[in-house]
Design a protein around this motif. Structure first.
Motif, PDB file in Angstrom:
ATOM      1  N   THR A 242     -14.880   7.265  15.748  1.00 21.51           N
ATOM      2  CA  THR A 242     -15.110   6.028  14.969  1.00 21.51           C
ATOM      3  C   THR A 242     -16.397   6.052  14.128  1.00 21.51           C
ATOM      4  N   PRO A 243     -17.575   6.391  14.714  1.00 19.19           N
ATOM      5  CA  PRO A 243     -18.794   6.401  13.872  1.00 19.19           C
ATOM      6  C   PRO A 243     -18.678   7.335  12.683  1.00 19.19           C
ATOM      7  N   TRP A 244     -17.992   8.458  12.874  1.00 17.63           N
ATOM      8  CA  TRP A 244     -17.853   9.431  11.777  1.00 17.63           C
ATOM      9  C   TRP A 244     -16.900   8.900  10.714  1.00 17.63           C
ATOM     10  N   ILE A 245     -15.846   8.209  11.132  1.00 22.31           N
ATOM     11  CA  ILE A 245     -14.913   7.603  10.164  1.00 22.31           C
ATOM     12  C   ILE A 245     -15.656   6.536   9.349  1.00 22.31           C
TER      13      ILE A 245
ATOM     14  N   CYS B 240     -24.861   4.318  12.800  1.00 22.42           N
ATOM     15  CA  CYS B 240     -23.625   5.039  13.172  1.00 22.42           C
ATOM     16  C   CYS B 240     -23.945   6.256  14.042  1.00 22.42           C
ATOM     17  N   LEU B 241     -25.015   6.975  13.691  1.00 20.17           N
ATOM     18  CA  LEU B 241     -25.396   8.168  14.473  1.00 20.17           C
ATOM     19  C   LEU B 241     -25.858   7.771  15.875  1.00 20.17           C
ATOM     20  N   VAL B 242     -26.606   6.673  16.006  1.00 21.87           N
ATOM     21  CA  VAL B 242     -27.055   6.201  17.316  1.00 21.87           C
ATOM     22  C   VAL B 242     -25.864   5.739  18.150  1.00 21.87           C
ATOM     23  N   LEU B 243     -24.894   5.082  17.505  1.00 22.79           N
ATOM     24  CA  LEU B 243     -23.677   4.645  18.216  1.00 22.79           C
ATOM     25  C   LEU B 243     -22.889   5.857  18.706  1.00 22.79           C
ATOM     26  N   CYS B 244     -22.869   6.901  17.896  1.00 20.68           N
ATOM     27  CA  CYS B 244     -22.178   8.150  18.276  1.00 20.68           C
ATOM     28  C   CYS B 244     -22.830   8.732  19.531  1.00 20.68           C
TER      29      CYS B 244
END
Length: 934
Positions: A606-609, A534-538
């Protein structure tokens, strides 16, 4: 004393023996606060009566059939008995029941029909009840108790066995803290009182009677069993008889014994030979009332039997400390007999007798311990053959990566050329020769050698063909490497952060499988990987939205052309996306135009959600081993005082499932979905998990069979509608929209089935699963234009994480057996197995089907995308399984092989079957494939 009584078996100590086995009876149900509250008669007998109480330790796997084997043979069953537990074959090992029947004892049995399957034709009278229909709490026990009054009045039996299942079923359905547990324990207490009073009233002066109360295994905090937690392995073991001395002081903490000790103790008590393969010790207090000479005779018999078993299993048995101790004790015993025959009745004789007894008990303990460790005999030849096939298949998959991920998505195993090669026939001959040598020289029974010669030859040919296939694939790679490339430049920049993370995550996870602690807490690995993802996608989203807007378009085009040429040369990267947006910079420029206004900010959020969703799901079910006992939100919801909160959450979850899943369905499917979800709530209300707002307690709890079948009708209806569309798209017209609609309808049908099978507190898992899939599709995968391989691996990772979010672990105890009986009024093997498997693997399965739906419905992708997805999914599953098979073979003598590594191997095996089914579905749906067929 002058005539040797060496070959004679001592006479029985008890006239009649009644064994009451209460399934899933945990030690604290008798010795804890629940025992004092709900089992007053048993507590009184334990504390003040003529009884001996112990805590019996069961070895994993803690499921019924292996535990009955352990109780009756005194040996430690193999782990495969977990699988065989579903359909038990007759027990051929030497056992207490066979010995009793041979000695002319008349045995009556009522209860779990596993006994009838294990010991066919051994009982003079029996009535079996099915053990797998777990939603039945009352009839299953009433069917046992109804015979009791009649049998207790009769004199025509010597051994009565009763196996009660109700408590186990309550555990599976509602857990150990359920309000149903108390009344069930009270019912068991009344039954024990009735049996005990009847046995006392019928006693004769010559021989007393014996009542044995035990459990086969315990119960975990979630109500299941199969693992090695304290609640699952500790069971009470009570011996109640007028032969024992009455207790003067209240009972302290009961002594711990092994479950296998019961077989030896009952054999001595009934005057039978101890079972040949028993590793149990005589529980001395049970024969403590006998003379010293008799006690020594009993422990000597047990020691002789254990030392003989050691001789059969160990070449250097003389050097074993247990054997040495036994020989010393035997010598001391001889000296004691001499003194005894001389008529010496002084204090010296008694003290020497106690010393000999102590020596014997020490020897028994060491012998039993060393035999328990040696029980595992591995069929290495069969294991090696299996491992070779697995590794060859994995190697073939790895060698096929460039072709399988090329524009054509070709994956062909070159098996026909090897069949005509000399190497193939030479290998077959060599392997057959090895097979003959191994099978003729093997001392122990070998599974592969016991197969028919035709089957064995088939396996040899498969191994040879795979080897030739691998060699020809390697040769082709070398040929291709000599050909000049269209563009000599191969830039390292074609590896993105996502690719590096995927590679590092996969390698890290595979390596972690070599440590028992990492297997017990595997959920932590997957939670860590998806959080990092998720962090990499962010970071990717930020780069695309902010950093690359000012990028020089001319530079972008040049880089794009360069990437295109590399793409053509390597033929294995970014291939399923049309060349117009193949480069990262190129796709960034186009995607930043797509994401405008509010969508851009939603995309960034989105990644944070997703991270917030994952954090909430972690709090729902504590899993693993280390922290499984910690209270979690799921436990809070399932407690009886929070039924209204659970009902509200279930209702909201079902509404959200409808809104998230109905978007792509036809009108008929939408109506069926709505009615189906209403049926799910009605089913849960019928079985008493949730309540309707107008309902005010006191409602009779039913099995909810009608409501569940009502839902099954809609599940089958939706899946049938989807299948009809799929067949139409394959046979009549190749219109992608018809196929896409069909796939989404099949997917929504499976979601409805999962909603029915999941426990109500687990419905939020399904909601978050659908929510994350929807958000990632709209705001991550489409804007960032990831290739099919990357999207497949993301789906696989999330599927694995959701397996653990459901509350699953790598221990057998977390399998929710009750899911297999939703809507069934009796035990039907195939549906029960399929439903239980689907409920357990719902997370990985739904993510895999979503992957197929997504790749098929993406118009911008070329027809190879589904092929790429299928190949990557198979590869992601094959790598950990193949490496784990090698690791587990190397660690076969590890301390935790049965409690940690074996259950994990079982999970991996079932997961491979499910993956194979998914890959077959992928192949059937592959547009590329269907065009070729046309």
């Amino acid at each position: 004393g002058m005539v040797s009584n060496w070959t004679k078996i001592p006479p029985p100590l008890f006239k009649k023996v009644v064994i009451v086995l209460i399934d899933a009876l945990r030690d604290d149900f008798v010795f804890g606060s629940k025992g004092k509250q709900f089992m007053p008669y048993t507590t009184q007998v334990v504390e003040k009566g003529t009884s001996y109480s112990f805590i019996a330790e069961a070895k994993p796997p803690t499921v019924t059939m292996p535990r009955i084997k352990a109780l009756m043979t005194g040996s430690i069953p193999g782990f495969i008995d977990v699988v065989v537990n579903l359909n038990s074959p007759a027990l051929l090992d030497d056992n207490l029941i066979w010995q009793a029947k041979t000695a002319g004892k008349r045995i009556i049995f009522y209860g779990d029909d596993t006994w009838v399957k294990l010991f066919p034709k051994h009982f003079v009278e029996y009535d079996g009840t099915t053990s797998f229909f777990v939603s039945d709490f009352t009839e299953v026990d009433d069917n046992v108790t109804r015979h009791l009054d009649r049998v207790l009045k009769r004199e025509d039996w010597d051994l009565l066995i009763l196996h009660y299942l109700g408590l186990d079923h309550i555990g599976h359905m509602t857990g150990p803290n359920s309000p149903l547990v108390g009344p069930k324990l009270r019912e068991m207490d009344n039954i024990l009182k009735k049996i005990h009073i009847s046995l006392l009233s019928k006693e004769e002066a010559s021989l007393p009677n014996l009542l044995v109360v035990c459990g086969d295994h315990g119960m975990s905090e979630t109500g299941s069993h199969g693992g090695s937690s304290e609640g699952e392995v500790h069971t009470p073991l009570l011996f109640i008889s007028s032969a024992f001395e009455k207790r003067s002081a209240p009972l302290a903490q009961p002594e711990h014994v092994q479950q296998t000790d019961l077989a030896s103790t009952l054999a001595i008590g009934l005057g039978l030979p101890i079972s040949r393969n028993s590793v149990g010790n005589l529980i001395l207090p049970v024969v403590g009332g006998k003379t010293m000479r008799e006690q020594l005779r009993f422990v000597h018999l047990n020691g002789f039997q254990l030392s003989r078993l050691l001789q059969e299993n160990t070449p250097a048995y003389e050097k074993d400390p247990g054997y040495e101790h036994f020989k010393i004790a035997e010598k001391s015993h001889g000296n004691w007999i001499k003194l005894y025959l001389e008529g010496n009745n002084s204090e010296i004789l008694l003290n020497l007798g106690k010393k000999v007894l102590k020596q014997y008990l020490e020897a028994l303990k060491i012998l039993s311990s060393s035999l328990s460790k040696q029980v595992a005999q591995y069929d290495m030849y069969s294991m090696m053959v299996g491992t070779v096939i697995i590794m060859e298949v994995l190697l073939l998959l790895l060698l096929s990566v460039p072709k399988a991920l090329s524009k054509r998505a070709e994956f062909e195993v070159p098996l026909s050329p090897p069949l005509f090669s000399l190497l193939f026939y030479l290998m077959c001959l060599m392997l057959c020769a090895i097979h003959v040598i191994v099978c003729t020289s093997a001392e122990s029974l070998c599974y592969f050698c016991s197969m028919s010669w035709l089957t064995a030859l088939g396996v040899m040919m498969l191994i040879s063909a795979l080897t030739c296939g691998i060699l020809s694939a390697i040769a082709k790679i070398f040929e291709n490497s000599r050909l000049p490339l269209k563009s000599p430049i191969v830039s390292s920049s074609s590896w993105s952060e996502i690719d590096v993370l995927i590679l590092a995550g996969t390698i890290g996870h595979v390596l972690s499988l070599g440590a028992s602690s990492f297997i017990e807490e595997e959920h932590q690995t997957w939670y860590f990987l998806i959080n990092t993802l998720c962090l990499v996608l962010c970071q990717e989203l930020c780069r695309n939205n902010f950093l690359l807007k000012e990028c020089d378009p001319q530079h972008s085009t040049n880089v794009k052309q360069n990437f295109d040429s590399i793409g053509e040369a390597s033929e294995c990267k970014n291939i399923d996306i049309p060349a117009a947006s193949n480069s990262k910079l190129g796709k960034a420029t186009s995607s930043s135009e797509l994401i405008k206004g509010s969508d851009k900010w939603i995309s960034l959020a989105t990644p944070w959600i997703i991270l917030i969703c994952c954090r909430l799901l972690r709090s729902l079910n504590q899993t693993g081993v280390q922290w499984a006992h910690r209270p979690d939100f799921g436990h809070w919801l399932t407690s009886s005082e929070h039924k209204s909160e659970l009902s509200f959450l279930a209702a909201v979850s079902l509404l959200m499932i409808f809104f998230l899943v109905q978007r792509r369905c036809s009108l008929v499917s939408k109506i069926a979905m709505a009615l189906g979800l209403l049926g799910v709530y009605s089913y849960r209300a019928a079985v008493g998990n949730v309540v309707f707002p107008w309902q005010h307690g006191g409602k009779d709890i039913s099995k909810g069979i009608t409501e569940a079948r009502f839902v099954y009708v809609f599940v089958l209806g939706i899946i049938f509608t989807g299948t009809k569309d799929l067949l139409k798209s394959q046979v009549i017209s190749a219109v992608s929209s018809t196929k896409s609609t069909g796939l989404w309808e099949v997917y929504s049908g499976l979601v409805l089935l999962a909603a029915l099978l999941f426990r109500p507190h687990n419905l939020p898992v399904l909601v978050f699963c659908l929510l994350i899939q929807t958000m990632m599709t709209k705001y991550i995968w489409i804007p960032l234009k990831f290739d099919a391989a990357q999207i497949t691996i993301m789906h696989y990772w999330f599927g694995q994480a959701f397996f653990y979010f459901q509350g699953n672990s790598n221990g057998i105890a977390t399998v929710d057996i009750s899911a297999g009986f939703v809507g069934l009024d009796s035990y039907v093997e195939i549906p029960a197995i399929l439903l239980t498997a689907f409920a357990t693997y719902a997370g990985p399965f739904l993510w895999a089907i979503h992957l197929l739906c997504y790749l098929s419905s993406e118009v911008s992708r070329n027809s190879a995308a589904v092929g790429h997805g299928c190949f990557c999914y198979a590869l992601m599953r094959s790598i950990p399984v193949a490496i784990y098979v090698i690791l587990v073979t190397g660690l076969r003598y590890h301390l935790f092989i049965w409690s940690v590594f074996s259950p994990k191997l079982l999970y991996e095996g079932v997961h491979v079957f499910i993956t194979a089914a998914v890959c077959l579905f992928f192949t059937a749906m592959d547009q590329n494939h269907s065009y070729k067929v046309q």
